[in-house]
Design a protein around this motif. Structure first.
Motif, PDB file in Angstrom:
ATOM      1  N   TYR A 108       2.093   3.200   3.646  1.00  0.00           N
ATOM      2  CA  TYR A 108       2.405   3.536   2.299  1.00  0.00           C
ATOM      3  C   TYR A 108       1.524   3.261   1.093  1.00  0.00           C
ATOM      4  O   TYR A 108       1.610   3.664   0.318  1.00  0.00           O
ATOM      5  CB  TYR A 108       3.657   2.983   2.088  1.00  0.00           C
ATOM      6  N   THR A 109       0.864   1.889   1.361  1.00  0.00           N
ATOM      7  CA  THR A 109       0.247   1.584   0.161  1.00  0.00           C
ATOM      8  C   THR A 109      -1.358   1.222   0.486  1.00  0.00           C
ATOM      9  O   THR A 109      -2.198   1.974  -0.068  1.00  0.00           O
ATOM     10  CB  THR A 109       0.757   0.154  -0.243  1.00  0.00           C
ATOM     11  N   LEU A 110      -1.662   0.527   1.537  1.00  0.00           N
ATOM     12  CA  LEU A 110      -3.011   0.252   1.854  1.00  0.00           C
ATOM     13  C   LEU A 110      -4.195   1.130   2.177  1.00  0.00           C
ATOM     14  O   LEU A 110      -5.068   1.440   1.907  1.00  0.00           O
ATOM     15  CB  LEU A 110      -3.261  -0.975   2.631  1.00  0.00           C
ATOM     16  N   VAL A 111      -3.510   1.962   3.110  1.00  0.00           N
ATOM     17  CA  VAL A 111      -4.678   3.199   3.593  1.00  0.00           C
ATOM     18  C   VAL A 111      -4.831   4.146   2.582  1.00  0.00           C
ATOM     19  O   VAL A 111      -5.693   4.573   2.410  1.00  0.00           O
ATOM     20  CB  VAL A 111      -3.720   3.706   4.973  1.00  0.00           C
ATOM     21  N   PRO A 112      -3.495   4.471   1.755  1.00  0.00           N
ATOM     22  CA  PRO A 112      -3.777   5.506   0.566  1.00  0.00           C
ATOM     23  C   PRO A 112      -4.799   4.851  -0.448  1.00  0.00           C
ATOM     24  O   PRO A 112      -5.788   5.606  -0.818  1.00  0.00           O
ATOM     25  CB  PRO A 112      -2.324   5.602  -0.139  1.00  0.00           C
ATOM     26  N   ARG A 113      -4.654   3.815  -0.785  1.00  0.00           N
ATOM     27  CA  ARG A 113      -5.559   2.860  -1.726  1.00  0.00           C
ATOM     28  C   ARG A 113      -6.967   2.929  -1.328  1.00  0.00           C
ATOM     29  O   ARG A 113      -7.846   3.355  -2.109  1.00  0.00           O
ATOM     30  CB  ARG A 113      -5.109   1.652  -2.037  1.00  0.00           C
ATOM     31  N   LEU A 114      -7.177   2.657   0.244  1.00  0.00           N
ATOM     32  CA  LEU A 114      -8.564   2.740   0.896  1.00  0.00           C
ATOM     33  C   LEU A 114      -9.054   4.060   0.760  1.00  0.00           C
ATOM     34  O   LEU A 114     -10.276   4.142   0.272  1.00  0.00           O
ATOM     35  CB  LEU A 114      -8.467   2.163   2.224  1.00  0.00           C
ATOM     36  N   ILE A 115      -8.164   5.101   0.837  1.00  0.00           N
ATOM     37  CA  ILE A 115      -8.698   6.650   1.021  1.00  0.00           C
ATOM     38  C   ILE A 115      -9.149   6.851  -0.647  1.00  0.00           C
ATOM     39  O   ILE A 115     -10.414   7.480  -0.905  1.00  0.00           O
ATOM     40  CB  ILE A 115      -7.762   7.472   1.418  1.00  0.00           C
ATOM     41  N   ALA A 116      -8.410   6.644  -1.629  1.00  0.00           N
ATOM     42  CA  ALA A 116      -8.565   6.840  -2.827  1.00  0.00           C
ATOM     43  C   ALA A 116      -9.929   6.157  -3.353  1.00  0.00           C
ATOM     44  O   ALA A 116     -10.801   6.628  -4.231  1.00  0.00           O
ATOM     45  CB  ALA A 116      -7.433   6.504  -3.824  1.00  0.00           C
ATOM     46  N   ALA A 117     -10.095   4.886  -2.910  1.00  0.00           N
ATOM     47  CA  ALA A 117     -11.235   4.166  -3.311  1.00  0.00           C
ATOM     48  C   ALA A 117     -12.463   4.459  -2.507  1.00  0.00           C
ATOM     49  O   ALA A 117     -13.832   3.922  -2.899  1.00  0.00           O
ATOM     50  CB  ALA A 117     -11.101   2.613  -3.021  1.00  0.00           C
ATOM     51  N   GLY A 118     -12.431   5.662  -1.744  1.00  0.00           N
ATOM     52  CA  GLY A 118     -13.537   5.928  -0.832  1.00  0.00           C
ATOM     53  C   GLY A 118     -14.096   5.249   0.219  1.00  0.00           C
ATOM     54  O   GLY A 118     -15.260   5.227   0.612  1.00  0.00           O
ATOM     55  N   ALA A 119     -13.147   4.343   0.692  1.00  0.00           N
ATOM     56  CA  ALA A 119     -13.497   3.280   1.960  1.00  0.00           C
ATOM     57  C   ALA A 119     -13.741   4.166   3.176  1.00  0.00           C
ATOM     58  O   ALA A 119     -13.307   5.260   3.300  1.00  0.00           O
ATOM     59  CB  ALA A 119     -12.405   2.379   2.048  1.00  0.00           C
ATOM     60  N   ASP A 120     -14.648   3.549   4.083  1.00  0.00           N
ATOM     61  CA  ASP A 120     -14.963   4.132   5.341  1.00  0.00           C
ATOM     62  C   ASP A 120     -13.521   3.414   6.172  1.00  0.00           C
ATOM     63  O   ASP A 120     -13.868   2.356   6.647  1.00  0.00           O
ATOM     64  CB  ASP A 120     -16.307   3.902   5.935  1.00  0.00           C
ATOM     65  N   LEU A 121     -12.644   4.184   6.674  1.00  0.00           N
ATOM     66  CA  LEU A 121     -11.550   3.721   7.306  1.00  0.00           C
ATOM     67  C   LEU A 121     -11.959   3.085   8.668  1.00  0.00           C
ATOM     68  O   LEU A 121     -11.363   2.105   9.153  1.00  0.00           O
ATOM     69  CB  LEU A 121     -10.371   4.652   7.489  1.00  0.00           C
ATOM     70  N   GLY A 122     -12.960   3.677   9.240  1.00  0.00           N
ATOM     71  CA  GLY A 122     -13.356   3.355  10.563  1.00  0.00           C
ATOM     72  C   GLY A 122     -13.966   1.984  10.457  1.00  0.00           C
ATOM     73  O   GLY A 122     -14.341   1.412  11.501  1.00  0.00           O
ATOM     74  N   SER A 123     -14.254   1.197   9.223  1.00  0.00           N
ATOM     75  CA  SER A 123     -14.940  -0.006   9.265  1.00  0.00           C
ATOM     76  C   SER A 123     -13.983  -0.974   8.645  1.00  0.00           C
ATOM     77  O   SER A 123     -14.560  -2.236   8.383  1.00  0.00           O
ATOM     78  CB  SER A 123     -16.281   0.287   8.095  1.00  0.00           C
ATOM     79  N   ILE A 124     -12.487  -0.413   8.497  1.00  0.00           N
ATOM     80  CA  ILE A 124     -11.834  -1.574   7.835  1.00  0.00           C
ATOM     81  C   ILE A 124     -10.728  -1.841   8.959  1.00  0.00           C
ATOM     82  O   ILE A 124      -9.978  -0.954   9.404  1.00  0.00           O
ATOM     83  CB  ILE A 124     -11.126  -1.301   6.547  1.00  0.00           C
ATOM     84  N   GLY A 125     -10.591  -3.062   9.465  1.00  0.00           N
ATOM     85  CA  GLY A 125      -9.544  -3.316  10.459  1.00  0.00           C
ATOM     86  C   GLY A 125      -8.434  -4.365   9.962  1.00  0.00           C
ATOM     87  O   GLY A 125      -8.688  -5.272   9.237  1.00  0.00           O
ATOM     88  N   ARG A 126      -6.995  -3.888  10.545  1.00  0.00           N
ATOM     89  CA  ARG A 126      -6.074  -4.759  10.150  1.00  0.00           C
ATOM     90  C   ARG A 126      -5.977  -5.966  11.283  1.00  0.00           C
ATOM     91  O   ARG A 126      -6.031  -5.820  12.222  1.00  0.00           O
ATOM     92  CB  ARG A 126      -4.559  -4.057  10.497  1.00  0.00           C
ATOM     93  N   LEU A 127      -6.181  -7.162  10.882  1.00  0.00           N
ATOM     94  CA  LEU A 127      -6.141  -8.424  11.534  1.00  0.00           C
ATOM     95  C   LEU A 127      -4.719  -8.856  12.121  1.00  0.00           C
ATOM     96  O   LEU A 127      -4.139  -9.292  10.946  1.00  0.00           O
ATOM     97  CB  LEU A 127      -7.081  -9.347  11.240  1.00  0.00           C
ATOM     98  N   ASP A 128      -4.143  -8.859  13.156  1.00  0.00           N
ATOM     99  CA  ASP A 128      -3.150  -9.391  13.475  1.00  0.00           C
ATOM    100  C   ASP A 128      -3.393 -10.367  14.599  1.00  0.00           C
ATOM    101  O   ASP A 128      -4.379 -10.563  15.419  1.00  0.00           O
ATOM    102  CB  ASP A 128      -2.154  -8.237  14.178  1.00  0.00           C
ATOM    103  N   ILE A 129      -2.330 -11.581  14.776  1.00  0.00           N
ATOM    104  CA  ILE A 129      -2.304 -12.305  15.774  1.00  0.00           C
ATOM    105  C   ILE A 129      -1.160 -11.776  16.842  1.00  0.00           C
ATOM    106  O   ILE A 129      -0.037 -11.867  16.344  1.00  0.00           O
ATOM    107  CB  ILE A 129      -2.121 -13.675  15.103  1.00  0.00           C
ATOM    108  N   VAL A 130      -1.512 -11.963  18.071  1.00  0.00           N
ATOM    109  CA  VAL A 130      -0.652 -11.625  19.119  1.00  0.00           C
ATOM    110  C   VAL A 130      -0.434 -12.538  19.930  1.00  0.00           C
ATOM    111  O   VAL A 130      -1.428 -13.146  20.547  1.00  0.00           O
ATOM    112  CB  VAL A 130      -1.245 -10.201  19.755  1.00  0.00           C
ATOM    113  N   SER A 131       0.880 -12.895  20.253  1.00  0.00           N
ATOM    114  CA  SER A 131       1.193 -13.805  21.323  1.00  0.00           C
ATOM    115  C   SER A 131       0.821 -13.355  22.914  1.00  0.00           C
ATOM    116  O   SER A 131       0.587 -12.206  23.047  1.00  0.00           O
ATOM    117  CB  SER A 131       2.749 -14.352  21.325  1.00  0.00           C
ATOM    118  N   THR A 132       1.052 -14.294  23.669  1.00  0.00           N
ATOM    119  CA  THR A 132       0.622 -13.781  25.140  1.00  0.00           C
ATOM    120  C   THR A 132       1.858 -13.011  25.757  1.00  0.00           C
ATOM    121  O   THR A 132       1.691 -12.226  26.570  1.00  0.00           O
ATOM    122  CB  THR A 132       0.635 -15.193  26.047  1.00  0.00           C
ATOM    123  N   THR A 133       2.989 -12.721  24.926  1.00  0.00           N
ATOM    124  CA  THR A 133       4.089 -12.071  25.356  1.00  0.00           C
ATOM    125  C   THR A 133       4.010 -10.894  24.360  1.00  0.00           C
ATOM    126  O   THR A 133       5.262 -10.114  24.314  1.00  0.00           O
ATOM    127  CB  THR A 133       5.561 -12.741  25.150  1.00  0.00           C
TER     128      THR A 133
END
Length: 434
Positions: A108-133
């Motif tokens: 709702y917020t970050l991706v629309p803002r990135l598009i509006a700013a002219g970002a290359d979405l393929g070069s911007i990654g969301r970093l998550d931490i995932v457990s073994t489960t």
């Protein structure tokens, strides 16, 4: 217990009683003589003309009160680096960015803002931490330092944005205790130095009434002490067009007197598969004649209305005695001080003046700032000034004069050769902007 946390095993009382902590296993001393360390010039990731604002391989902080646009600055920076259009070390070489955000929705917020700013979405990654489960966890520092550093190395990342930075502090860290906060920030600075990546942390101001933007950052003093660069953001309440100001309040490897910059948060419409989305877009508008400290001071003091009226009349009379009716800002302030006004009262009076307006504009001849009278129905100070000068910071979507916000077109990638340009100008638009 984490090795970094074991520094808290001994209380000040125990140490004052002469108890010396036993050497920790696996730790030995090492000396490197200065003659064996090769000196290197600073590599600036973001340059402003001949000066640098943010060095590569460093921690940087963007701080302000709610609604000032500091998060939009993180979006702007990510977009610029993702397309290789930020003047500096990454110019002409698009790089990858990792984004860690806790307060805004990605779809709702970050991706629309990135598009509006002219970002290359393929070069911007969301970093998550995932457990073994496969449980989604929150990035926690310093616990996840190894994971973070490896992701930066594996993906050749140039920028990591953390919004807000306070949210990644480990749960055992008291964010108001300097020593504890440094157990998270010092290793983060070392990772930045080792990988050459920038860490941009978004931070909030506390509820204090001070005027030093760096000292207003919530939490311990480590949030201003550890970063190499700190930027303050504020909204100019005296502005009629939503103007905001960014001031660099710390630049430990470069000049500490770089000009403040004006910016606005424009409305942009972004097409999506489910309809148009309205979002915000940060656009810089050139240098500002006032700083974040000036804005904070004005909001704190308020000023006396009668003094402002007298000061305004003084400025009008002073400028009107010249032909054209204008003068260097420094000359007006000096004359005002001689007449019994302080600088802040004069500045407040100028900003609040309506008819005539008293705009402050950069001189054509590099002679600093000029104040001039501008009556309704026409300017008396000539045609020069901000209105006729191209903005030194171009964004991918210029402000529109139309009633409806513009649709966003993603601009072409920059050329590989870096031309001589004003910082922040899209290299593809340099001929038109210069």
């Amino acid at each position: 217990m984490n090795e970094d946390e074991s520094v808290f095993e001994y209380t000040p009382q125990e140490l004052s009683e002469g108890r010396q902590p036993a050497p920790r296993p696996g730790r030995v001393g090492k000396i490197t003589w200065a003659v064996d360390i090769d000196p290197e010039p600073v590599v600036w990731a973001w340059t402003d003309g001949d000066n640098g604002r943010i060095p590569s391989g460093s921690l940087s902080i963007a701080a302000g009160r709610e609604g000032t646009g500091k998060s939009s600055f993180g979006i702007w920076m990510a977009a610029q680096i993702s397309r290789g259009v930020l003047p500096g070390a990454y110019y002409g070489t698009p790089k990858r960015i990792l984004y860690v955000a806790f307060e805004d929705s990605w779809k709702y917020t970050l991706v629309p803002r990135l598009i509006a700013a002219g970002a290359d979405l393929g070069s911007i990654g969301r970093l998550d931490i995932v457990s073994t489960t496969d449980e989604m966890l929150t990035l926690s520092l310093p616990d996840d330092n190894i994971i973070l550093e490896q992701q930066i190395i594996d993906n050749d990342v140039a920028l990591v944005v953390v919004d807000p930075l306070m949210s990644v502090m480990g749960q055992k860290i008291d964010t108001h205790r300097n020593r504890e906060v440094r157990t998270a920030l010092d290793p983060l600075a070392r990772i930045a130095d080792t990988t050459g990546s920038i860490f941009l942390g978004i931070a909030h101001f506390n509820k204090g009434a001070g005027t030093d933007a760096a000292s207003l950052i919530s939490g311990s003093g480590a949030f201003k002490d550890v970063p190499r660069s700190v930027f303050g953001f504020a909204k100019d309440e005296d502005s009629d067009d939503g103007t905001r100001v960014m001031t660099q309040v710390k630049n430990s490897l470069g000049m500490d007197s770089l000009p403040s910059l004006e910016y606005r948060i424009e409305t942009a419409i972004v097409p999506t598969k489910k309809g148009d989305a309205s979002t915000g877009l940060l656009t810089f508008a050139g240098e500002s004649d006032k700083s974040v400290g000036d804005i904070l001071s004005a909001s704190r003091s308020g000023g006396d209305a009668e003094d402002r009226n007298d000061a305004e009349q003084f400025i009008v009379d002073f400028l009107d005695a010249n032909s054209p009716p204008e003068a260097k800002a420094g000359d007006v302030l000096r004359a005002g001080r001689a007449a019994g006004f302080n600088d802040q009262t004069l500045k407040d009076a100028r900003r609040r003046a309506k008819n005539p307006r008293i705009p402050s504009q950069k001189s054509d001849f590099n002679n600093g700032w000029v104040w001039r009278l501008e009556h309704e129905g026409g300017a008396q100070g000539g045609e020069r000034g901000k209105e006729s000068t191209p903005a030194i910071l171009a964004t991918f979507v210029p402000p529109s004069d139309e009633a409806e916000p513009p649709l966003i077109d993603v601009p072409p990638a920059p050329t590989e050769t870096e031309p001589t340009l004003e910082w922040g100008v899209d290299p593809n638009e340099q001929d038109q902007a210069s």
